[in-house]
Design an enzyme around this catalytic site. Structure first.
Site, PDB file in Angstrom:
ATOM      1  N   TRP A   1       0.829  -1.219   0.000  1.00  0.00           N
ATOM      2  CA  TRP A   1       0.000   0.000   0.000  1.00  0.00           C
ATOM      3  C   TRP A   1       0.861   1.266   0.000  1.00  0.00           C
ATOM      4  O   TRP A   1       0.337   2.353  -0.224  1.00  0.00           O
ATOM      5  CB  TRP A   1      -0.895   0.022   1.231  1.00  0.00           C
ATOM      6  CG  TRP A   1      -2.001  -0.998   1.242  1.00  0.00           C
ATOM      7  CD1 TRP A   1      -2.272  -1.946   0.275  1.00  0.00           C
ATOM      8  CD2 TRP A   1      -2.989  -1.167   2.265  1.00  0.00           C
ATOM      9  NE1 TRP A   1      -3.367  -2.685   0.647  1.00  0.00           N
ATOM     10  CE2 TRP A   1      -3.829  -2.239   1.866  1.00  0.00           C
ATOM     11  CE3 TRP A   1      -3.248  -0.529   3.474  1.00  0.00           C
ATOM     12  CZ2 TRP A   1      -4.906  -2.669   2.644  1.00  0.00           C
ATOM     13  CZ3 TRP A   1      -4.320  -0.963   4.249  1.00  0.00           C
ATOM     14  CH2 TRP A   1      -5.147  -2.017   3.828  1.00  0.00           C
TER      15      TRP A   1
ATOM     16  N   GLU B   1      12.377   2.373  -2.686  1.00  0.00           N
ATOM     17  CA  GLU B   1      12.085   3.681  -2.093  1.00  0.00           C
ATOM     18  C   GLU B   1      12.866   3.865  -0.797  1.00  0.00           C
ATOM     19  O   GLU B   1      13.309   4.972  -0.475  1.00  0.00           O
ATOM     20  CB  GLU B   1      10.567   3.819  -1.887  1.00  0.00           C
ATOM     21  CG  GLU B   1       9.855   4.035  -3.229  1.00  0.00           C
ATOM     22  CD  GLU B   1       8.439   3.504  -3.308  1.00  0.00           C
ATOM     23  OE1 GLU B   1       7.820   3.234  -2.266  1.00  0.00           O
ATOM     24  OE2 GLU B   1       7.943   3.357  -4.444  1.00  0.00           O
TER      25      GLU B   1
ATOM     26  N   GLY C   1       5.581   2.700 -10.274  1.00  0.00           N
ATOM     27  CA  GLY C   1       4.716   3.884 -10.239  1.00  0.00           C
ATOM     28  C   GLY C   1       4.770   4.715 -11.502  1.00  0.00           C
ATOM     29  O   GLY C   1       4.309   5.853 -11.528  1.00  0.00           O
TER      30      GLY C   1
ATOM     31  N   SER D   1       4.393  -1.445 -11.816  1.00  0.00           N
ATOM     32  CA  SER D   1       3.278  -1.160 -12.729  1.00  0.00           C
ATOM     33  C   SER D   1       2.526  -2.406 -13.175  1.00  0.00           C
ATOM     34  O   SER D   1       2.089  -2.494 -14.320  1.00  0.00           O
ATOM     35  CB  SER D   1       3.771  -0.350 -13.937  1.00  0.00           C
ATOM     36  OG  SER D   1       4.280   0.907 -13.508  1.00  0.00           O
TER      37      SER D   1
ATOM     38  N   GLY E   1       1.924  -2.310  -6.190  1.00  0.00           N
ATOM     39  CA  GLY E   1       1.802  -1.018  -5.513  1.00  0.00           C
ATOM     40  C   GLY E   1       0.431  -0.406  -5.763  1.00  0.00           C
ATOM     41  O   GLY E   1      -0.571  -0.799  -5.167  1.00  0.00           O
ATOM     42  N   GLY E   2       0.367   0.558  -6.671  1.00  0.00           N
ATOM     43  CA  GLY E   2      -0.847   1.330  -6.913  1.00  0.00           C
ATOM     44  C   GLY E   2      -2.107   0.480  -7.066  1.00  0.00           C
ATOM     45  O   GLY E   2      -3.154   0.799  -6.480  1.00  0.00           O
TER      46      GLY E   2
HETATM   47  P1  13P Z   1       3.548   0.117  -8.564  1.00  0.00           P
HETATM   48  O1  13P Z   1       2.770  -1.183  -8.754  1.00  0.00           O
HETATM   49  O2  13P Z   1       2.714   1.251  -8.098  1.00  0.00           O
HETATM   50  O3  13P Z   1       4.375   0.405  -9.772  1.00  0.00           O
HETATM   51  O4  13P Z   1       4.587  -0.159  -7.355  1.00  0.00           O
HETATM   52  C1  13P Z   1       5.355  -1.298  -7.354  1.00  0.00           C
HETATM   53  C2  13P Z   1       6.036  -1.401  -6.035  1.00  0.00           C
HETATM   54  O5  13P Z   1       6.894  -0.616  -5.708  1.00  0.00           O
HETATM   55  C3  13P Z   1       5.617  -2.489  -5.129  1.00  0.00           C
HETATM   56  O6  13P Z   1       6.481  -2.636  -4.058  1.00  0.00           O
END
Ligand code: 13P
Length: 250
Positions: free
Chosen positions: A10, A97, A173, A211, A232-233
């Site tokens: 999340w 990150e 992302g 993504s 992620g998203g």
């Molecule tokens: P997204 O799916 O938003 O690209 O993020 C991937 C992620 O960093 C999962 O840990």
């Protein structure tokens, strides 16, 4: 057969109200299915809510981070024992990150991995290259270095039932996922690199992250060395996350 696994990350998103709706929908929509497992990784303040809401469901849960220390004067940190005490199963370590924004180097990532194991948690170890590194043809050397750091510090047996996530930084992302072939190439490399350290590591679960959406999940998860995803998203939308989980079913 290797385990299949889809985990939601999340990131720093959510509210009590939004989480409640999301968790209810996941509990209703995700049922036990063969060797496929699901988890959500949520910010620390919401872990109690996540734990209570998912109790008795097919969905497990984890944290985004873990201290490398067990206890003491580390203001702002959360230990593995604290997480474990109320039922946490997974801890993400080495997310790009955290590496890029919070200065976590390979040594710290390895220490966090070891701390997770010490506490009885399953680490989800993230590795991946930046766009510049890919363009300089350094993908394998970067991913190899990130893996070696953990194997050398923790020992190969500690990785045997851990989860690895390949997350190319340029795909996170951005809406620009790695192609299934690009991802497969790195997954195969990572599996081979681990197996060279210990043949038992050939069976490690390796997730792809970056993504992943309902529209591209199936072709990514169809690749022979991709065992699921770290999302992620799209993990913030119950219909999207459930559709991605369905795409991981074999
Ligand atoms: P997204 O799916 O938003 O690209 O993020 C991937 C992620 O960093 C999962 O840990």
């Amino acid at each position: 057969m290797r385990a299949r696994f889809v985990a939601g990350n999340w990131k720093m998103n959510g509210s009590l109200r939004a989480n409640a709706g999301l968790l209810d929908a996941l509990k209703a929509g995700l049922k036990r299915s063969g060797n496929l497992e699901y988890a959500v990784c949520a910010p620390f303040p919401y872990l109690g809510q996540v734990s209570a809401a998912l109790s008795g469901s097919a969905v497990t849960w984890g944290a985004h981070n873990i201290s490398e220390h067990d206890a003491g004067a580390y203001t702002g940190e959360v230990s593995g024992a604290m997480l474990r005490e109320f039922g946490c199963r997974y801890a993400i370590v080495g997310h790009s990150e955290r590496r890029a924004l919070y200065g976590e180097d390979d040594a710290r990532v390895a220490a966090k991995f070891i701390a997770a194991r010490r506490a009885g948690l399953t680490p989800i170890l993230c590795v991946g290259e930046t766009l510049e590194q890919r363009e300089r043809d350094e993908t394998e050397s970067v991913v190899g270095r990130q893996l070696d750091a953990v194997v050398s510090a923790a020992g190969a047996p500690a990785l045997a039932d851990a989860v690895l996530a390949y997350e190319p930084v340029w795909a996170i992302g951005t809406g620009r996922n790695a192609t299934p072939q690009q991802a497969q190439q790195v997954h195969a490399f990572a599996r081979k690199r681990l197996a060279a350290r210990d043949p038992a590591l050939a069976a490690v679960t390796i997730l792809y992250g970056g993504s992943v959406k309902p529209g591209n999940a199936k072709e990514l998860f169809a690749m022979p060395d991709i065992d699921g995803g770290l999302i992620g998203g799209a993990s913030l939308s119950a219909p999207d996350f459930i559709a991605i989980c369905a795409a991981a079913r074999r």
